[in-house]
Every structure is written in structure tokens, then in C-alpha cells.
Design an enzyme around this catalytic site. Structure first.
Site, mmCIF file in Angstrom:
data_model
loop_
_atom_site.group_PDB
_atom_site.id
_atom_site.type_symbol
_atom_site.label_atom_id
_atom_site.label_comp_id
_atom_site.label_asym_id
_atom_site.label_seq_id
_atom_site.Cartn_x
_atom_site.Cartn_y
_atom_site.Cartn_z
ATOM 1 N N THR A 155 0.944 -1.161 0.128
ATOM 2 C CA THR A 155 0.072 -0.069 -0.111
ATOM 3 C C THR A 155 1.040 1.294 0.143
ATOM 4 O OG1 THR A 155 -1.589 1.217 1.368
ATOM 5 C CG2 THR A 155 -0.243 -0.049 2.616
ATOM 6 N N CYS A 170 -2.128 5.017 -5.223
ATOM 7 C CA CYS A 170 -2.852 4.019 -4.182
ATOM 8 C C CYS A 170 -3.184 2.791 -4.898
ATOM 9 C CB CYS A 170 -4.290 4.683 -3.925
ATOM 10 S SG CYS A 170 -5.393 3.473 -2.850
#
Length: 233
Positions: free
Chosen positions: A83, A197
């Protein structure tokens, strides 16, 4: 081949892409029946995202640091956080695990630098777009200036990530909003766009942008394979 340690589950949707891309890349590099040596610790994202929105970053660092320590005990040689946002506590994770960490902004910055671009648009969670841990690293290490959308657009991008993409939901109107955001960033001089993201690439395609798109999930995963197959420490 070194063993890759994956800290995943944020969300599991994009972590699955990491596993797929890493193994596909190993197969491309080595052929035959080769696949990656890796271990994964997948956290409960509900707990992590609640702590994020409560600004309890120290607690998230403790949780992910413990995950890293468990991966070290399982034989990992280095770590990936699957992430972008949680690289805010990358130093804490590296310290607690005792393992080197392949930073997603470094992998992405190197790709942008290789493309000879200097001004880049950044899309991601509100934390990634608005805080300094990501944009400052790009500037200081690679000389890359990152620009982000206006506040209203940032809020909507953040909402789509958490309320749709992390749940595996893809909507045409959300894709349209991302395309508008990209167009706005290009209008402000962005020479490329970071999909900052790890879920965004599930929605936004290269053809949705008139400038190069840098998919952080794919870049990070492929760089991990390069490191796993290298002679680097």
C-alpha cells in the site's frame, strides 16, 4: 532467489495484484515453472483504516512492525508494504522488523526519473496526497515535483478509494471523476500521473490519461522481483 516479505491486506484486493504480478514477473524472468519465494502477513484492514482516520499512526506502526517481525521470523529477506499510505510509518516497520524495506516511493521515483519527467500528478488517499512523507521523498531523492488536485477533488478521490475500490467496486462515474482529475493535473503542467494508491489501477487505465501513468502496484511488485533475483544485500 531471496524471499519477499509482503505486508498486505490494505486492501486485500490490491494485495492479490501484488502476488499475481510478482509471480508473473518471476515466470517472465526465469521461465518454466518458476514462481516467487515469498511470505505474506495480511492484516485486518478495518482496524488499520480506523486508526488512520483517528490519526493514530503510532498504533498502525506498531501493528505493521509486528507483522514485519513475523515475516522476518518466517524467513523473509526484505519487506514490501502493499500500500502507498502506510509508508508513512515505513521507518517504524523497518526498525521493528530488522529487515530492509523496499519503499514504494523510491521504486516509483526511479521509474519517473528513468522517463526523464520532473513534474508529476499524484492521486491517492488524502493522507498520501496531503501529507509530506510521500511528496517530500520524491522531491528530495529524485528531484520530482508532485502536484495534487484541489481539495474537493481530493476528498472525492479519497472517498472512492475507501468506499468503492477497497471493496472491489468499480463505477463508471468514478472513473470519469478520476479522468477529470487527471485532466486537471495535466492542465497544471503534470508530465505524468502517479496512481498513488494500490487500488486505483483497478479502475484507471493507461488510455484514461494523455500523459504516462505510473501504476505504483506494478512498479513496486516488479522492482521487488528485481531485488529478489539480484545479488544485492
Amino acid at each position: 532467489m531471496k524471499t519477499i516479505g509482503l505486508i498486505g491486506g490494505m486492501s486485500w484486493e490490491s494485495t492479490a495484484l501484488y502476488y499475481k504480478i510478482i509471480n508473473e514477473t518471476v515466470k517472465e524472468r526465469l521461465g518454466g515453472l518458476h514462481s516467487a519465494k515469498c511470505v505474506m502477513y495480511s492484516v485486518d484492514f478495518d482496524e488499520i483504516q480506523r486508526l488512520q482516520h483517528m490519526n493514530e499512526w503510532d498504533k498502525t506502526g506498531e501493528i505493521l512492525g509486528e507483522a514485519g517481525a513475523r515475516l522476518a521470523a518466517a524467513g523473509a529477506d526484505f519487506l514490501l508494504i502493499c500500500t502507498n499510505t502506510m509508508h508513512k510509518v515505513a521507518d517504524d516497520i523497518e526498525a521493528k522488523s530488522g529487515l530492509p524495506l523496499l519503499h514504494i516511493a523510491d521504486a516509483t521515483g526511479a521509474s519517473i526519473q528513468q522517463a526523464k519527467l520532473q513534474k508529476i500528478g499524484l492521486l491517492g488517499t488524502r493522507f498520501t496526497m496531503e501529507e509530506s512523507f510521500y511528496v517530500d521523498r520524491l522531491q528530495e531523492r529524485f528531484g520530482i515535483l508532485a502536484v495534487v488536485p484541489e481539495q474537493e477533488v481530493r476528498n472525492e478521490v479519497h472517498r472512492i478509494i475507501f468506499e468503492e475500490l477497497c471493496l472491489g467496486v468499480m463505477k463508471d462515474d468514478s472513473r470519469a471523476l478520476f479522468k477529470e482529475a487527471i485532466t486537471g493535473l495535466i492542465g497544471r503542467g503534470a508530465e505524468g500521473i502517479i496512481l498513488g494508491c494500490t487500488e486505483i489501477a483497478m479502475l484507471v487505465r493507461p488510455e484514461d490519461s494523455k500523459v504516462p501513468v505510473f501504476d505504483t502496484t506494478a512498479i513496486h511488485a516488479r522492482r521487488a522481483v528485481e531485488l529478489a533475483l539480484s545479488v544485492e544485500a
